[in-house]
Each structure stands twice: as structure tokens, then as C-alpha cells.
Design an enzyme around this catalytic site. Structure first.
Site, PDB file in Angstrom:
ATOM      1  N   GLU A   1     -30.517  -9.166 -77.489  1.00  0.00           N
ATOM      2  CA  GLU A   1     -29.736  -8.593 -76.367  1.00  0.00           C
ATOM      3  C   GLU A   1     -28.244  -8.836 -76.575  1.00  0.00           C
ATOM      4  O   GLU A   1     -27.421  -8.002 -76.205  1.00  0.00           O
ATOM      5  CB  GLU A   1     -30.251  -9.173 -75.039  1.00  0.00           C
ATOM      6  CG  GLU A   1     -31.623  -8.577 -74.703  1.00  0.00           C
ATOM      7  CD  GLU A   1     -32.552  -9.490 -73.925  1.00  0.00           C
ATOM      8  OE1 GLU A   1     -32.088 -10.480 -73.326  1.00  0.00           O
ATOM      9  OE2 GLU A   1     -33.769  -9.212 -73.933  1.00  0.00           O
TER      10      GLU A   1
ATOM     11  N   ASN B   1     -36.422 -18.828 -72.201  1.00  0.00           N
ATOM     12  CA  ASN B   1     -35.105 -18.183 -72.183  1.00  0.00           C
ATOM     13  C   ASN B   1     -35.042 -17.421 -70.869  1.00  0.00           C
ATOM     14  O   ASN B   1     -35.685 -16.388 -70.724  1.00  0.00           O
ATOM     15  CB  ASN B   1     -34.956 -17.246 -73.380  1.00  0.00           C
ATOM     16  CG  ASN B   1     -33.687 -16.408 -73.291  1.00  0.00           C
ATOM     17  OD1 ASN B   1     -32.812 -16.685 -72.474  1.00  0.00           O
ATOM     18  ND2 ASN B   1     -33.593 -15.390 -74.141  1.00  0.00           N
TER      19      ASN B   1
ATOM     20  N   GLU C   1     -38.279 -12.544 -83.112  1.00  0.00           N
ATOM     21  CA  GLU C   1     -38.497 -11.765 -81.901  1.00  0.00           C
ATOM     22  C   GLU C   1     -38.405 -10.268 -82.218  1.00  0.00           C
ATOM     23  O   GLU C   1     -37.302  -9.703 -82.239  1.00  0.00           O
ATOM     24  CB  GLU C   1     -37.446 -12.109 -80.841  1.00  0.00           C
ATOM     25  CG  GLU C   1     -37.448 -13.560 -80.419  1.00  0.00           C
ATOM     26  CD  GLU C   1     -36.883 -13.741 -79.005  1.00  0.00           C
ATOM     27  OE1 GLU C   1     -37.614 -14.290 -78.175  1.00  0.00           O
ATOM     28  OE2 GLU C   1     -35.755 -13.305 -78.743  1.00  0.00           O
TER      29      GLU C   1
ATOM     30  N   HIS D   1     -29.472 -13.658 -80.103  1.00  0.00           N
ATOM     31  CA  HIS D   1     -30.548 -12.949 -79.399  1.00  0.00           C
ATOM     32  C   HIS D   1     -30.305 -11.440 -79.516  1.00  0.00           C
ATOM     33  O   HIS D   1     -29.157 -10.991 -79.490  1.00  0.00           O
ATOM     34  CB  HIS D   1     -30.603 -13.382 -77.932  1.00  0.00           C
ATOM     35  CG  HIS D   1     -31.846 -12.915 -77.256  1.00  0.00           C
ATOM     36  ND1 HIS D   1     -31.993 -11.620 -76.817  1.00  0.00           N
ATOM     37  CD2 HIS D   1     -33.025 -13.543 -77.009  1.00  0.00           C
ATOM     38  CE1 HIS D   1     -33.214 -11.479 -76.310  1.00  0.00           C
ATOM     39  NE2 HIS D   1     -33.854 -12.637 -76.412  1.00  0.00           N
TER      40      HIS D   1
ATOM     41  N   LYS E   1     -32.625 -15.839 -69.534  1.00  0.00           N
ATOM     42  CA  LYS E   1     -31.760 -14.643 -69.518  1.00  0.00           C
ATOM     43  C   LYS E   1     -30.915 -14.643 -68.236  1.00  0.00           C
ATOM     44  O   LYS E   1     -30.534 -15.710 -67.768  1.00  0.00           O
ATOM     45  CB  LYS E   1     -32.606 -13.378 -69.689  1.00  0.00           C
ATOM     46  CG  LYS E   1     -33.529 -13.475 -70.915  1.00  0.00           C
ATOM     47  CD  LYS E   1     -34.168 -12.180 -71.294  1.00  0.00           C
ATOM     48  CE  LYS E   1     -35.057 -12.394 -72.518  1.00  0.00           C
ATOM     49  NZ  LYS E   1     -35.646 -11.161 -73.015  1.00  0.00           N
TER      50      LYS E   1
ATOM     51  N   SER F   1     -42.904 -10.871 -75.327  1.00  0.00           N
ATOM     52  CA  SER F   1     -44.110 -10.778 -74.492  1.00  0.00           C
ATOM     53  C   SER F   1     -45.124 -11.869 -74.818  1.00  0.00           C
ATOM     54  O   SER F   1     -46.333 -11.635 -74.841  1.00  0.00           O
ATOM     55  CB  SER F   1     -44.741  -9.388 -74.592  1.00  0.00           C
ATOM     56  OG  SER F   1     -43.809  -8.399 -74.168  1.00  0.00           O
TER      57      SER F   1
ATOM     58  N   GLY G   1     -40.009  -7.965 -73.569  1.00  0.00           N
ATOM     59  CA  GLY G   1     -40.025  -7.414 -72.216  1.00  0.00           C
ATOM     60  C   GLY G   1     -40.856  -6.153 -72.076  1.00  0.00           C
ATOM     61  O   GLY G   1     -40.799  -5.482 -71.044  1.00  0.00           O
TER      62      GLY G   1
HETATM   63  P1  13P Z   1     -40.109 -11.666 -73.017  1.00  0.00           P
HETATM   64  O1  13P Z   1     -40.954 -12.899 -73.139  1.00  0.00           O
HETATM   65  O2  13P Z   1     -39.748 -11.351 -71.590  1.00  0.00           O
HETATM   66  O3  13P Z   1     -40.692 -10.514 -73.758  1.00  0.00           O
HETATM   67  O4  13P Z   1     -38.698 -12.000 -73.721  1.00  0.00           O
HETATM   68  C1  13P Z   1     -38.699 -12.555 -74.984  1.00  0.00           C
HETATM   69  C2  13P Z   1     -37.337 -12.997 -75.316  1.00  0.00           C
HETATM   70  O5  13P Z   1     -36.439 -12.189 -75.499  1.00  0.00           O
HETATM   71  C3  13P Z   1     -37.082 -14.440 -75.397  1.00  0.00           C
HETATM   72  O6  13P Z   1     -35.849 -14.710 -75.956  1.00  0.00           O
END
Ligand code: 13P
Length: 250
Positions: free
Chosen positions: A97, A9, A167, A95, A11, A212, A173
Site C-alpha cells: 500500500e 498490521n 504478501e 508495504h 493499517k 487474507s 484484503g
Molecule cells: P489482510 O490480512 O487484510 O489481507 O492484509 C494483509 C496485509 O496487508 C498485512 O500487511
């Protein structure tokens, strides 16, 4: 037997140059194996470029979100039908976010899940709890509520053509990966919850771990019986790191 799926992903990241380098690396034979599926979900503006570069390879790709409408006066949105037209297999929906920064409720996420399936996309439904909810022991309840909104709207059978990504928000992150034990425990509770509606569907659905997930943490995570691969943010932007995660899933 569930096939592992490793999905990037990206982003809000990438340039034409970096996308080209990344996809060119991912279509290399070393990143292809019959026993693992690899996919990337790209910002909508890059999907056409990914389509050109991935053409004819085993690499699958998708969008990071989709609208609930197929067309109309919805400035700035990307419709599931448009996303499908560019050869996408997947659309991430829900997601954390999107839930946090765009106020997407469980009901909106369920509608997006349905819209994606109606356009013949495979929705990747993201679920997971905040740190506060984790510390209060509410993880399973939060995940069940998020799943139930989709089950109510689309039915349990809709998970025959969907992927789930667990997640935990506190792991995204932050470099704080859930331990394999914590993640496996949640994944098995998610599967058990789905099995309470339909055991066959629950046994078949891929449940990815995200948060992560990196070259170091992936091998132990992927050994867990209910973890069927990863949804990878930061580490999916670096070809060597993402390749190592793919290797762990093989
Ligand atoms: P990270 O791997 O950067 O922690 O992000 C995970 C994520 O949100 C994947 O959708």
C-alpha cells in the site's frame, strides 16, 4: 530453529477505545507462549498508547512505516529514532500500500530498511507481486528484484536482523488467500535466493506470509516448512480471530 512470529498490521484503523481493548486482550496469558512471538504494528498516533498498555508484557509492537530521516523539515513523517523511543521493536517497510499509494520505489524501501536498522529497529520488509505479475508467472522475479535492492544497499548480513513478509497483492484484503502450496513455493524460492548469497542468513531469517491470513487459513499455512508466521491485516483487528491465528502458530 526459527521462532514463529504473528504480527498484526492495523493499517489506518482503530480508536483509543478499540486499541485499548485489543492490546488488553493480547497481553492476556492465553496469547502468550514461549514458542511464538506476537506483535502489532499500529498507526503512529497510537504507538504511545500501545506502549503504555503493553508495558511489561511479552507483546511486541512496531510502526507501519518509517521515514528515511531521523529529523528535519519533513512534515508529516515519523522518524526511526522517534519510533524507537516509544519502545517499538519493529518497523514495517515497503508495504504494497505504501509502494502503490506513496510511490515508494525499491530504492526508497531499501533506504527505509537501512534507516530502521540504524535506529535499532527490526525492519519487516514486505515484498510480493500484483495479480498481473502472478498470472504472468513473474512472482519469483518480482520478489528477487525487491530483495536485491536491499541486498545492494545493506548487504545480505542485514537480514540477520530483519523479517521478510511475502504478501501477494492479489491476496491482500480480498479474501483470496494464497494456497499453502503456492505460498510455500514462493517462500522457499525467497529463501533459496537469499541462500545464494549466504546460506546461514537464509536459514535463520523469518519469512511471514500475509494476504487474507485468518483463523481458517492460518493453520495450514503455518504448517509449511518455510512459512514462519503471518502478517495479518483485517483479522488482526478482531481479538478472537487474532487469538485463533496466534493459537495456530504455537
Ligand atoms: P489482510 O490480512 O487484510 O489481507 O492484509 C494483509 C496485509 O496487508 C498485512 O500487511
Amino acid at each position: 530453529m526459527r521462532k514463529p512470529l504473528v504480527m498484526g498490521n492495523w493499517k489506518l484503523n482503530g480508536t483509543k477505545e478499540s486499541v485499548t481493548a485489543l492490546v488488553n486482550a493480547l497481553v492476556e496469558p492465553a496469547n502468550n507462549a514461549a514458542n511464538v512471538e506476537v506483535a502489532v504494528c499500529a498507526p503512529a498516533i497510537f504507538i504511545g498508547l500501545v506502549e503504555q498498555l503493553a508495558n511489561g508484557s511479552a507483546l511486541q509492537y512496531g510502526s507501519e512505516d518509517c521515514d528515511v530521516h531521523n529529523s528535519g523539515a519533513f512534515t508529516g513523517e515519523n522518524s526511526p529514532v522517534m519510533i524507537k523511543e516509544f519502545g517499538c521493536k519493529y518497523a514495517i517497510v515497503g508495504h504494497s500500500e505504501r509502494r502503490a499509494y506513496h510511490n515508494e520505489t525499491n530504492e526508497v524501501v531499501a533506504a527505509k530498511f537501512q534507516a530502521a536498522q540504524n535506529a535499532d529497529l527490526v525492519p519487516v520488509l514486505c515484498i510480493g507481486e500484483s495479480l498481473e505479475q502472478f498470472e504472468a508467472g513473474q512472482t519469483a522475479d518480482v520478489c528477487k528484484t525487491q530483495l536485491k535492492a536491499v541486498i545492494d544497499l545493506c548487504g545480505i548480513e542485514s537480514f540477520e536482523k530483519a523479517v521478510i513478509a511475502y504478501e501477494p497483492i492479489w491476496a491482500i484484503g480480498t479474501g483470496k488467500t494464497a494456497t499453502p502450496e503456492i505460498a510455500q513455493n514462493v517462500h522457499s524460492q525467497i529463501r533459496a535466493y537469499l541462500a545464494s548469497f549466504n546460506a546461514d542468513v537464509a536459514a535463520k531469517v523469518q519469512i511471514l506470509y500475509g494476504g487474507s491470513c485468518n483463523a481458517k487459513t492460518a493453520p495450514e499455512l503455518f504448517k509449511q516448512p518455510d512459512i514462519d508466521g503471518g502478517l495479518v491485516g483485517g483479522a488482526s483487528l478482531k481479538p478472537a480471530d487474532f487469538s485463533a491465528i496466534i493459537e495456530a502458530a504455537k
